[in-house]
Design an enzyme around this catalytic site. Structure first.
Site, PDB file in Angstrom:
ATOM      1  CG  ASP A 161      -1.827   1.218   1.266  1.00 34.31           C
ATOM      2  OD1 ASP A 161      -2.953   1.089   0.762  1.00 34.31           O
ATOM      3  OD2 ASP A 161      -1.428   2.292   1.760  1.00 34.31           O
TER       4      ASP A 161
ATOM      5  CE1 TYR B  23       0.611   7.986   2.259  1.00 34.08           C
ATOM      6  CE2 TYR B  23       1.161   5.701   1.850  1.00 34.08           C
ATOM      7  CZ  TYR B  23       0.295   6.652   2.354  1.00 34.08           C
ATOM      8  OH  TYR B  23      -0.859   6.248   2.969  1.00 34.08           O
TER       9      TYR B  23
ATOM     10  CE  LYS C 205      -3.717   4.772   0.629  1.00 32.97           C
ATOM     11  NZ  LYS C 205      -2.279   4.612   0.884  1.00 32.97           N
TER      12      LYS C 205
ATOM     13  CG  HIS D 173      -4.607   9.852  -0.019  1.00 29.58           C
ATOM     14  ND1 HIS D 173      -3.265   9.774  -0.246  1.00 29.58           N
ATOM     15  CD2 HIS D 173      -4.763   9.561   1.303  1.00 29.58           C
ATOM     16  CE1 HIS D 173      -2.633   9.447   0.881  1.00 29.58           C
ATOM     17  NE2 HIS D 173      -3.528   9.322   1.830  1.00 29.58           N
TER      18      HIS D 173
HETATM   19  N1  LIG Z   1      -5.239   6.521   3.663  1.00 30.33           N
HETATM   20  C1  LIG Z   1      -4.637   7.261   4.557  1.00 30.33           C
HETATM   21  O1  LIG Z   1      -4.940   8.457   4.738  1.00 30.33           O
HETATM   22  C2  LIG Z   1      -3.548   6.654   5.388  1.00 30.33           C
HETATM   23  C3  LIG Z   1      -3.070   7.327   6.529  1.00 30.33           C
HETATM   24  C4  LIG Z   1      -2.069   6.705   7.283  1.00 30.33           C
HETATM   25  C5  LIG Z   1      -1.585   5.460   6.904  1.00 30.33           C
HETATM   26  N2  LIG Z   1      -2.062   4.831   5.773  1.00 30.33           N
HETATM   27  C6  LIG Z   1      -1.554   3.486   5.354  1.00 30.33           C
HETATM   28  O2  LIG Z   1      -1.644   2.595   6.457  1.00 30.33           O
HETATM   29  C7  LIG Z   1      -0.360   2.036   6.711  1.00 30.33           C
HETATM   30  C8  LIG Z   1      -0.195   1.706   8.193  1.00 30.33           C
HETATM   31  O3  LIG Z   1      -0.395   2.841   9.005  1.00 30.33           O
HETATM   32  P1  LIG Z   1       0.786   3.689   9.661  1.00 30.33           P
HETATM   33  O4  LIG Z   1       2.047   3.421   8.943  1.00 30.33           O
HETATM   34  O5  LIG Z   1       0.332   5.092   9.748  1.00 30.33           O
HETATM   35  O6  LIG Z   1       0.901   3.172  11.151  1.00 30.33           O
HETATM   36  P2  LIG Z   1       0.862   1.778  11.955  1.00 30.33           P
HETATM   37  O7  LIG Z   1       1.035   0.634  11.010  1.00 30.33           O
HETATM   38  O8  LIG Z   1      -0.299   1.821  12.870  1.00 30.33           O
HETATM   39  O9  LIG Z   1       2.140   1.902  12.885  1.00 30.33           O
HETATM   40  C9  LIG Z   1       3.445   1.922  12.407  1.00 30.33           C
HETATM   41  C10 LIG Z   1       4.353   2.090  13.629  1.00 30.33           C
HETATM   42  O10 LIG Z   1       4.321   0.910  14.434  1.00 30.33           O
HETATM   43  C11 LIG Z   1       5.654   0.391  14.592  1.00 30.33           C
HETATM   44  N3  LIG Z   1       5.534  -1.084  14.536  1.00 30.33           N
HETATM   45  C12 LIG Z   1       5.209  -1.841  13.473  1.00 30.33           C
HETATM   46  N4  LIG Z   1       5.151  -3.151  13.807  1.00 30.33           N
HETATM   47  C13 LIG Z   1       5.448  -3.217  15.119  1.00 30.33           C
HETATM   48  C14 LIG Z   1       5.551  -4.298  16.031  1.00 30.33           C
HETATM   49  N5  LIG Z   1       5.319  -5.562  15.651  1.00 30.33           N
HETATM   50  N6  LIG Z   1       5.879  -4.004  17.323  1.00 30.33           N
HETATM   51  C15 LIG Z   1       6.125  -2.732  17.721  1.00 30.33           C
HETATM   52  N7  LIG Z   1       6.043  -1.659  16.879  1.00 30.33           N
HETATM   53  C16 LIG Z   1       5.701  -1.908  15.604  1.00 30.33           C
HETATM   54  C17 LIG Z   1       6.449   0.958  13.440  1.00 30.33           C
HETATM   55  O11 LIG Z   1       7.810   1.141  13.801  1.00 30.33           O
HETATM   56  P3  LIG Z   1       9.020   0.534  12.918  1.00 30.33           P
HETATM   57  O12 LIG Z   1       8.797   0.917  11.485  1.00 30.33           O
HETATM   58  O13 LIG Z   1      10.229   1.194  13.529  1.00 30.33           O
HETATM   59  O14 LIG Z   1       8.975  -0.942  13.148  1.00 30.33           O
HETATM   60  C18 LIG Z   1       5.780   2.327  13.255  1.00 30.33           C
HETATM   61  O15 LIG Z   1       6.298   3.269  14.166  1.00 30.33           O
HETATM   62  C19 LIG Z   1       0.589   3.120   6.201  1.00 30.33           C
HETATM   63  O16 LIG Z   1       1.920   2.691   6.042  1.00 30.33           O
HETATM   64  C20 LIG Z   1      -0.092   3.517   4.922  1.00 30.33           C
HETATM   65  O17 LIG Z   1       0.174   2.577   3.892  1.00 30.33           O
HETATM   66  C21 LIG Z   1      -3.034   5.419   5.027  1.00 30.33           C
END
Ligand SMILES: NC(=O)c1ccc[n+]([C@@H]2O[C@H](COP(=O)([O-])OP(=O)(O)OC[C@H]3O[C@@H](n4cnc5c(N)ncnc54)[C@H](OP(=O)(O)O)[C@@H]3O)[C@@H](O)[C@H]2O)c1
Length: 285
Positions: A43, A48, A73, A110
């Site tokens: 994704d 990004y 997106k 998006h």
């Molecule tokens: N459509 C939208 O508006 C929108 C907005 C936000 C996000 N997204 C999508 O959703 C995806 C996921 O959301 P997100 O990246 O915002 O946040 P998330 O997946 O909720 O959290 C990522 C964080 O958690 C840590 N982490 C990951 N696995 C872990 C584990 N097993 N144990 C402990 N910590 C862990 C990562 O650190 P490390 O990397 O240091 O491991 C990072 O700091 C994004 O990458 C993106 O593709 C979309």
């Protein structure tokens, strides 16, 4: 990999890998590691700034295109050519070219901002031409989603929205199910906000299964039939986050997690005029 069937019959892996906030120069290595760990669903987004790096990792992996599920997106179009529909097609072609692909599995609007009706009409055409196997939206509240559905031909296949233990979206999910729209979680770990990884309720459940809090959260979402795309730059966590199919939360554990819901975003409110204006002023492509 377990899949969900979208409203047009397309199979979408229920778990994928998100690349938001991975710096461009680290993205290729992270995505290569994720593909090596076994992820087949990625994704990204034009905003990004790392689509080209994702594309380079896909190419380097040598994995057959049909074995991958790739989402990107569309950022809010500002119609420099005067036609949002034309600009949407151009933005799509730019994303595709950065990714080095000739079709997408899922293309999402998006943000529910700007002239997204014109964007949607262009996306309907891209879908009919076979360039996007499925089209959908992101960050749409139920009222905006229903309005879009009621005034267009194609029902979005997916709505990707903030969904995690502190903002669970059960009513939104029920409405989406009624309308044939698959819910997809962004921020499954709330990016660690609210001390998610040391939350006592989640920690007790994790301990009972000999799993991590991250695994419990992903398992809880998957049991609710929510598609998840956790992000990590660490190969050990990538593997941990994939390993969530060998155990099951009980109904009681699901109910305990339900008590953590605050019903509110931990990030931003798409209905706050200041936020609407800030997002609308951003330029990507
Ligand atoms: N459509 C939208 O508006 C929108 C907005 C936000 C996000 N997204 C999508 O959703 C995806 C996921 O959301 P997100 O990246 O915002 O946040 P998330 O997946 O909720 O959290 C990522 C964080 O958690 C840590 N982490 C990951 N696995 C872990 C584990 N097993 N144990 C402990 N910590 C862990 C990562 O650190 P490390 O990397 O240091 O491991 C990072 O700091 C994004 O990458 C993106 O593709 C979309």
């Amino acid at each position: 990999m377990q899949t969900v069937t979208l409203n047009n019959g397309v199979q979408m892996p229920i778990l994928g890998f998100g690349v938001f906030q991975i710096p461009d120069d680290e993205t290729q290595a992270a995505v290569e590691a994720a593909l090596a760990a076994g992820y087949r669903h990625l994704d990204t987004a034009a905003s990004y700034g790392n689509e080209a790096a994702v594309g380079a990792a896909i190419k380097a992996s040598g994995i057959a295109r049909e074995d991958l599920f790739i989402t990107t997106k569309l950022w809010i179009q500002h119609a420099p050519t005067g036609s949002v529909q034309d600009d949407t097609r151009r933005a799509f072609e730019n994303s595709l070219s950065r990714l080095g692909l000739d079709y997408l599995d899922l293309y999402l609007i998006h943000q529910p901002l700007g002239d997204y009706y014109s964007e949607w009409r262009a996306m309907q055409d891209l879908h009919k031409e076979g360039l996007a196997r499925a089209i959908g939206v992101s960050n749409f509240h139920p009222d905006r989603l229903v309005d879009l559905i009621d005034h267009n031909e194609i029902v979005p296949a997916v709505n990707q929205i903030e969904t995690h233990p502190f903002h669970q979206r059960a009513a939104d999910q029920a409405l989406m199910r009624e309308r044939g729209v698959q819910i997809e979680s962004w921020g499954p770990f709330a990016e660690g906000k609210n001390n998610l990884f040391t939350d006592p309720v989640l920690s007790a459940i994790a301990e009972a299964h000999g799993k991590s809090v991250a695994q419990v959260v992903l398992r809880w979402l998957i049991q609710r039939e929510v598609v998840v795309i956790p992000k990590s730059v660490r190969p050990d966590r990538m593997a941990e986050n994939l390993d969530v199919f060998g155990f099951e939360l009980t109904e009681e554990q699901m109910s305990q997690i339900a008590t953590l819901d605050t019903g509110a975003s931990l990030f931003f409110d798409h209905r706050d005029p200041a936020m609407v204006s800030w997002l609308g002023g951003r330029r990507y492509n």
